[in-house]
Design an enzyme around this catalytic site. Structure first.
Site, PDB file in Angstrom:
ATOM      1  N   CYS A 168      29.459  48.322  47.588  1.00 21.82           N
ATOM      2  CA  CYS A 168      30.799  47.940  47.730  1.00 21.82           C
ATOM      3  C   CYS A 168      31.615  48.749  48.828  1.00 21.82           C
ATOM      4  CB  CYS A 168      31.441  47.777  46.313  1.00 21.82           C
ATOM      5  SG  CYS A 168      30.526  47.019  45.171  1.00 21.82           S
ATOM      6  N   HIS A 308      40.376  50.603  45.688  1.00 20.33           N
ATOM      7  CA  HIS A 308      39.347  50.106  45.377  1.00 20.33           C
ATOM      8  C   HIS A 308      39.545  49.120  44.148  1.00 20.33           C
ATOM      9  CE1 HIS A 308      35.156  49.138  45.298  1.00 20.33           C
ATOM     10  NE2 HIS A 308      35.003  49.454  44.051  1.00 20.33           N
ATOM     11  N   GLU A 319      40.175  56.074  39.377  1.00 22.87           N
ATOM     12  CA  GLU A 319      40.643  55.890  40.758  1.00 22.87           C
ATOM     13  C   GLU A 319      42.127  56.459  40.765  1.00 22.87           C
ATOM     14  OE1 GLU A 319      41.219  53.196  44.829  1.00 22.87           O
ATOM     15  OE2 GLU A 319      40.630  52.239  42.876  1.00 22.87           O
ATOM     16  N   LYS A 338      42.596  43.077  45.536  1.00 23.51           N
ATOM     17  CA  LYS A 338      41.652  42.545  44.911  1.00 23.51           C
ATOM     18  C   LYS A 338      42.033  41.451  43.741  1.00 23.51           C
ATOM     19  CE  LYS A 338      37.554  45.554  45.560  1.00 23.51           C
ATOM     20  NZ  LYS A 338      38.311  46.486  46.358  1.00 23.51           N
ATOM     21  N   HIS A 343      36.263  40.301  44.240  1.00 27.46           N
ATOM     22  CA  HIS A 343      35.726  41.709  44.691  1.00 27.46           C
ATOM     23  C   HIS A 343      34.687  41.038  45.863  1.00 27.46           C
ATOM     24  CE1 HIS A 343      33.786  45.335  45.603  1.00 27.46           C
ATOM     25  NE2 HIS A 343      33.710  45.837  44.555  1.00 27.46           N
ATOM     26  N   PHE A 403      28.368  51.101  43.995  1.00 26.05           N
ATOM     27  CA  PHE A 403      27.303  51.589  42.984  1.00 26.05           C
ATOM     28  C   PHE A 403      26.490  52.440  43.439  1.00 26.05           C
ATOM     29  CE2 PHE A 403      26.675  47.368  40.316  1.00 26.05           C
ATOM     30  CZ  PHE A 403      28.220  47.382  39.807  1.00 26.05           C
TER      31      PHE A 403
END
Length: 416
Positions: A168, A308, A319, A338, A343, A403
């Site tokens: 991502c 994010h 975050e 998002k 996403h 990830f």
């Protein structure tokens, strides 16, 4: 040190194809999430996603205007999305008839997963019909670097040609590395970004098996809700974001329009877990600090952060804690687009960098929609709930965390 600026942008997204249309919907808080209708979701826990709407109206995705239908059969949607977004970005930058040195123009477009639907469909063909039914285009359709390859071939861009695959964080890494290529003198112009098309049976099954996705199937437009108490996972999305980066003096000499400077780029690793972020977002915080240092800026210089912000339990909290520790409760605000796009995995960082550049251009920050009952950690931090806010934006930061614990932060700055 060479200065790198953005001179063109293009987008294919769940909230629209084309910069103007997508940005208008983002500022209006319009969700692009809907029920999946392209394949059978029986047995899959999450039945919703954000995909580009196909059609012939303004803002619709119509690849036939860029790629011959016969040629599209040789391509996965990952490639098709990237080529359509690249066409807009290249035209926006005034490079469609570029007569300069094309050996000084490169491409850096990546994908988190690549041609997943092509891989799944081909495997099904092999199982049902045997190997002789496999298309000779199977491998070129599937591999991650082929979008960069097609862009290079179509426009004759013979400079550096690379592709990132960092889950991502792919889009942000692709942009950051493209900027570094220009800074070290290996190219004058880089076409860069991310593309993804993983909304297929196999993709949805895989992420559902991880219990990573929202199952708010009866309310798709309300399913992506970063920092809300009732969030239950992220929503899959697909599309592409492509930017044209250019060395500043080169852009000035050819009279290019300039959106913003790519002023800082930070990378780090959590070194913690294959999918869960490090506690309190320490890896992401380090990436933000590196980006600030490279940009020669302090936290108080940042006006807007595009988070994010995926709408997951651990990610949202980590975050937010990291941002509050670094930026305090001053003028800096943060939102998650998002909440509207879902996403887009490897394309997320690229379209979010585009939204940051537009926030700088228009002095307005997009909202976090569906933020109705904020988690306790929010406190009085400004997450731009539910409605865009007009405010001065000279510096914007975009976060992407993937990830494997890979982190990327980009800082864009107004060119004065």
């Amino acid at each position: 040190m060479k200065k790198v600026v953005i001179t063109g942008m293009g987008i294919v997204s769940p909230v629209g194809t084309g910069i103007d249309y997508a940005w208008k919907n983002i500022l209006n808080g319009k969700s692009g999430i809907s029920k999946i209708t392209d394949f059978d979701t029986e047995g899959i826990s999450s039945k919703i996603a954000g995909v580009p709407h196909r059609g012939n109206e303004d803002g619709d995705f119509n690849p036939d205007t860029v790629i011959e239908p016969r040629e599209q059969r040789k391509m996965d949607n990952t490639i098709i999305y990237g080529l359509v977004a690249a066409e807009e970005a290249i035209k926006d930058a005034g490079l469609n008839d570029y007569n300069g040195d094309k050996e000084r123009v490169g491409v850096s477009v990546g994908s988190g997963i690549g041609g997943l639907s092509t891989i799944a469909a081909t495997n099904k063909d092999v199982v049902e019909n045997g190997p002789r039914f496999v298309s000779p285009f199977f491998v070129p359709k599937s591999i991650i670097n082929m979008t960069s390859g097609y862009i290079s071939i179509k426009y004759g861009f013979a400079g550096p040609n690379i592709s990132m695959a960092t889950a991502c964080a792919t889009g942000s890494h692709s942009i950051g590395e493209a900027a570094e290529i220009i800074k070290r003198g290996d190219a004058d112009i880089m076409v860069c970004g991310g593309t993804e098309a993983a909304v297929c049976q196999l993709g949805m099954i895989g992420f559902s098996a991880m219990r990573a996705l929202s199952t708010r199937n009866d309310e798709p437009e309300q399913a992506s809700r970063p920092w809300d108490v009732d969030r239950d996972g992220f929503v899959m999305g697909e599309g592409a974001g492509i930017l044209v980066l250019e060395e500043y003096e080169h852009a000035i000499k050819r009279g290019a329009k300039i959106y913003a400077e790519v002023a800082g780029f930070g990378m780090s690793a959590d070194a913690h877990h294959i999918t869960a972020p490090a506690p309190e977002g320490v890896g992401g915080k380090r990436a933000m600090m590196i980006a600030l240092d490279k940009a020669g800026l302090k936290p108080e210089d940042v006006d807007y952060i595009n988070a994010h912000g995926t709408s997951t339990g651990l990610g949202d909290v980590g975050e937010l804690i990291a941002v509050k520790e670094l930026f305090g409760n001053g003028k800096t605000c943060m939102s998650s687009t998002k909440s509207m796009t879902g996403h887009l995995l490897g394309a997320a960082g690229a379209i979010e960098a585009i939204f940051c550049a537009l926030a700088i251009r228009d002095n307005i920050v997009p909202p976090t929609i569906n933020l109705e009952n904020p988690i306790e950690e929010v406190g009085d931090f400004n997450l731009v709930p539910n409605k865009a806010q007009k405010r001065s934006v000279d510096v914007a930061l975009s976060n992407s965390f993937g990830f494997g614990g890979t982190n990327a932060s980009l800082i864009l700055k107004r060119v004065k």
